[in-house]
Design a protein around this motif. Structure first.
Motif, PDB file in Angstrom:
ATOM      1  N   GLY A 210      -6.980  -8.752   4.482  1.00 33.04           N
ATOM      2  CA  GLY A 210      -8.392  -8.422   4.585  1.00 33.04           C
ATOM      3  C   GLY A 210      -8.802  -7.145   3.875  1.00 33.04           C
ATOM      4  N   TYR A 211      -7.847  -6.413   3.309  1.00 31.52           N
ATOM      5  CA  TYR A 211      -8.205  -5.177   2.604  1.00 31.52           C
ATOM      6  C   TYR A 211      -8.957  -5.529   1.330  1.00 31.52           C
ATOM      7  N   VAL A 212     -10.048  -4.839   1.086  1.00 30.05           N
ATOM      8  CA  VAL A 212     -10.869  -5.073  -0.102  1.00 30.05           C
ATOM      9  C   VAL A 212     -10.853  -3.822  -0.961  1.00 30.05           C
ATOM     10  N   GLY A 213     -10.420  -3.971  -2.202  1.00 31.23           N
ATOM     11  CA  GLY A 213     -10.344  -2.837  -3.117  1.00 31.23           C
ATOM     12  C   GLY A 213      -9.085  -2.918  -3.940  1.00 31.23           C
ATOM     13  N   PRO A 214      -8.997  -2.120  -4.998  1.00 34.32           N
ATOM     14  CA  PRO A 214      -7.817  -2.157  -5.863  1.00 34.32           C
ATOM     15  C   PRO A 214      -6.584  -1.609  -5.155  1.00 34.32           C
ATOM     16  N   VAL A 215      -5.581  -2.463  -4.993  1.00 30.95           N
ATOM     17  CA  VAL A 215      -4.356  -2.071  -4.304  1.00 30.95           C
ATOM     18  C   VAL A 215      -3.189  -2.767  -4.978  1.00 30.95           C
TER      19      VAL A 215
ATOM     20  N   PRO B  38       0.552   9.470   9.610  1.00 30.59           N
ATOM     21  CA  PRO B  38      -0.378   8.346   9.728  1.00 30.59           C
ATOM     22  C   PRO B  38       0.299   6.994   9.526  1.00 30.59           C
ATOM     23  N   THR B  39      -0.289   5.985  10.093  1.00 27.63           N
ATOM     24  CA  THR B  39       0.138   4.622   9.801  1.00 27.63           C
ATOM     25  C   THR B  39      -0.528   4.167   8.505  1.00 27.63           C
ATOM     26  N   LEU B  40       0.038   3.135   7.891  1.00 33.15           N
ATOM     27  CA  LEU B  40      -0.594   2.565   6.711  1.00 33.15           C
ATOM     28  C   LEU B  40      -1.967   2.006   7.072  1.00 33.15           C
ATOM     29  N   ALA B  41      -2.082   1.391   8.222  1.00 38.36           N
ATOM     30  CA  ALA B  41      -3.377   0.839   8.633  1.00 38.36           C
ATOM     31  C   ALA B  41      -4.442   1.922   8.697  1.00 38.36           C
ATOM     32  N   GLU B  42      -4.086   3.098   9.210  1.00 40.87           N
ATOM     33  CA  GLU B  42      -5.041   4.206   9.273  1.00 40.87           C
ATOM     34  C   GLU B  42      -5.443   4.656   7.872  1.00 40.87           C
TER      35      GLU B  42
ATOM     36  N   LEU C  79      -5.363   2.833   5.094  1.00 39.00           N
ATOM     37  CA  LEU C  79      -6.198   1.800   4.474  1.00 39.00           C
ATOM     38  C   LEU C  79      -7.644   1.904   4.951  1.00 39.00           C
ATOM     39  N   ALA C  80      -7.829   2.181   6.218  1.00 36.80           N
ATOM     40  CA  ALA C  80      -9.188   2.347   6.742  1.00 36.80           C
ATOM     41  C   ALA C  80      -9.867   3.566   6.138  1.00 36.80           C
ATOM     42  N   LEU C  81      -9.094   4.606   5.874  1.00 38.49           N
ATOM     43  CA  LEU C  81      -9.643   5.826   5.284  1.00 38.49           C
ATOM     44  C   LEU C  81     -10.020   5.606   3.815  1.00 38.49           C
ATOM     45  N   VAL C  82      -9.150   4.956   3.070  1.00 38.95           N
ATOM     46  CA  VAL C  82      -9.411   4.737   1.640  1.00 38.95           C
ATOM     47  C   VAL C  82     -10.527   3.716   1.450  1.00 38.95           C
ATOM     48  N   ALA C  83     -10.446   2.619   2.169  1.00 39.39           N
ATOM     49  CA  ALA C  83     -11.509   1.601   2.213  1.00 39.39           C
ATOM     50  C   ALA C  83     -11.945   1.143   0.822  1.00 39.39           C
TER      51      ALA C  83
ATOM     52  N   SER D  81      -0.621  13.096   3.547  1.00 34.19           N
ATOM     53  CA  SER D  81      -1.457  13.347   4.726  1.00 34.19           C
ATOM     54  C   SER D  81      -2.861  12.796   4.514  1.00 34.19           C
ATOM     55  N   CYS D  82      -3.565  12.593   5.590  1.00 28.73           N
ATOM     56  CA  CYS D  82      -4.953  12.138   5.472  1.00 28.73           C
ATOM     57  C   CYS D  82      -5.814  13.174   4.760  1.00 28.73           C
ATOM     58  N   ALA D  83      -5.507  14.461   4.952  1.00 19.63           N
ATOM     59  CA  ALA D  83      -6.256  15.509   4.250  1.00 19.63           C
ATOM     60  C   ALA D  83      -6.045  15.408   2.747  1.00 19.63           C
ATOM     61  N   ALA D  84      -4.804  15.167   2.330  1.00 25.43           N
ATOM     62  CA  ALA D  84      -4.514  15.037   0.897  1.00 25.43           C
ATOM     63  C   ALA D  84      -5.138  13.761   0.332  1.00 25.43           C
ATOM     64  N   ILE D  85      -5.143  12.702   1.116  1.00 27.51           N
ATOM     65  CA  ILE D  85      -5.757  11.449   0.687  1.00 27.51           C
ATOM     66  C   ILE D  85      -7.263  11.630   0.528  1.00 27.51           C
ATOM     67  N   SER D  86      -7.899  12.282   1.490  1.00 26.64           N
ATOM     68  CA  SER D  86      -9.338  12.520   1.409  1.00 26.64           C
ATOM     69  C   SER D  86      -9.686  13.398   0.214  1.00 26.64           C
TER      70      SER D  86
END
Length: 255
Positions: A137-142, A94-98, A100-104, A29-34
């Motif tokens: 276009g994602y910037v960061g360790p992935v 959530p979508t993966l795109a969402e 990715l925007a959250l993790v940034a 979930s986005c809560a767990a990711i945050s």
């Protein structure tokens, strides 16, 4: 061959993010990711495919365990899945795109592409291409990975600049009853590492003494492992593994 970003070896990776259902943080979930980001941990998440070809952050093939809905996730559109609340939360899937925007790029992000074949066989590449599109276009360790070596090859074609790995295990009949013995025997040997252009494996933590793991490590593979659930298990895993994927406890940031 792409190399795994060193960030993946510095901080433990929260399995399906830093989930804690009683605290209102379902897995993936986005809560767990945050929560993982705020604690400084890296992230391991899963992706499945919606009916309209969107990469969704969700572990299971079916909705039953993690939501009040029933049936295969793949039968629903991304918009429909966004409206299905995860159990213990008012969040939709959530979508993966969402995500990715959250993790940034703030913490390392390890994306497991779930097997869409069912028998670890050839894939159509739709999910892998969806993941690749989102990562443009994602910037960061992935990094990306899958149990299914065909999926890892598809990721090599779809996202050649993204580091990739193979998820591996002992492939016992007890743990993998859906797989025929010949397939289990083949996958247990991790034979597709070189052909898939992998640079790491994520191996079952209590099977890390397997000779093939040592062989790959000696050849330069990064060794991650899953899923560690106690400090004692972590200490044992780190005798072999470069890093851990964890849940149900909080590992030290600098082991």
């Amino acid at each position: 061959m792409m190399a795994l970003d060193p960030a993946f070896l510095r901080v433990p990776l929260a399995h399906r993010a830093l989930h804690d259902l009683p605290a209102g943080r379902p897995e993936n979930s986005c809560a767990a990711i945050s929560a993982a980001i705020n604690a400084g941990y890296g992230l391991e998440i899963d992706v499945q495919l919606s009916s309209d070809g969107v990469a969704m952050v969700f572990h299971d093939d079916d909705l039953d365990r993690l939501t009040d809905a029933k049936g295969p996730l793949r039968a629903r559109s991304a918009a429909g899945l966004a409206g299905i609340a995860l159990n213990g939360s008012d969040e939709g899937i959530p979508t993966l795109a969402e995500v990715l925007a959250l993790v940034a790029g703030r913490v390392p992000l390890l994306i497991e592409v779930k097997d869409q074949h069912g028998q670890m066989g050839p894939v159509d590449g739709v999910l892998e291409r969806a993941v690749a599109r989102d990562l443009v276009g994602y910037v960061g360790p992935v990094a990306v990975m899958s149990f299914n070596p065909h999926s890892v090859v598809a990721l090599k074609d779809a996202a050649p600049d993204v580091p990739r790995g193979i998820v591996s295990c002992a492939y016992t009949a007890f743990d993998c009853p859906e797989l025929p013995e010949d397939i289990r025997n083949r996958l247990r040997a991790i034979p597709d590492y070189d052909g898939s252009g992998a640079c790491f494996i994520s191996h079952e933590w209590d099977d890390l003494d397997r000779p093939r793991v040592a062989e790959l490590a000696a050849a330069g593979a990064a060794i991650l492992c899953w899923t560690v659930r106690s400090p004692q298990a972590e200490a044992a895993a780190r005798l072999v593994a470069d890093n851990i994927t964890f849940e149900r406890y909080l590992p030290d940031m600098a082991p």
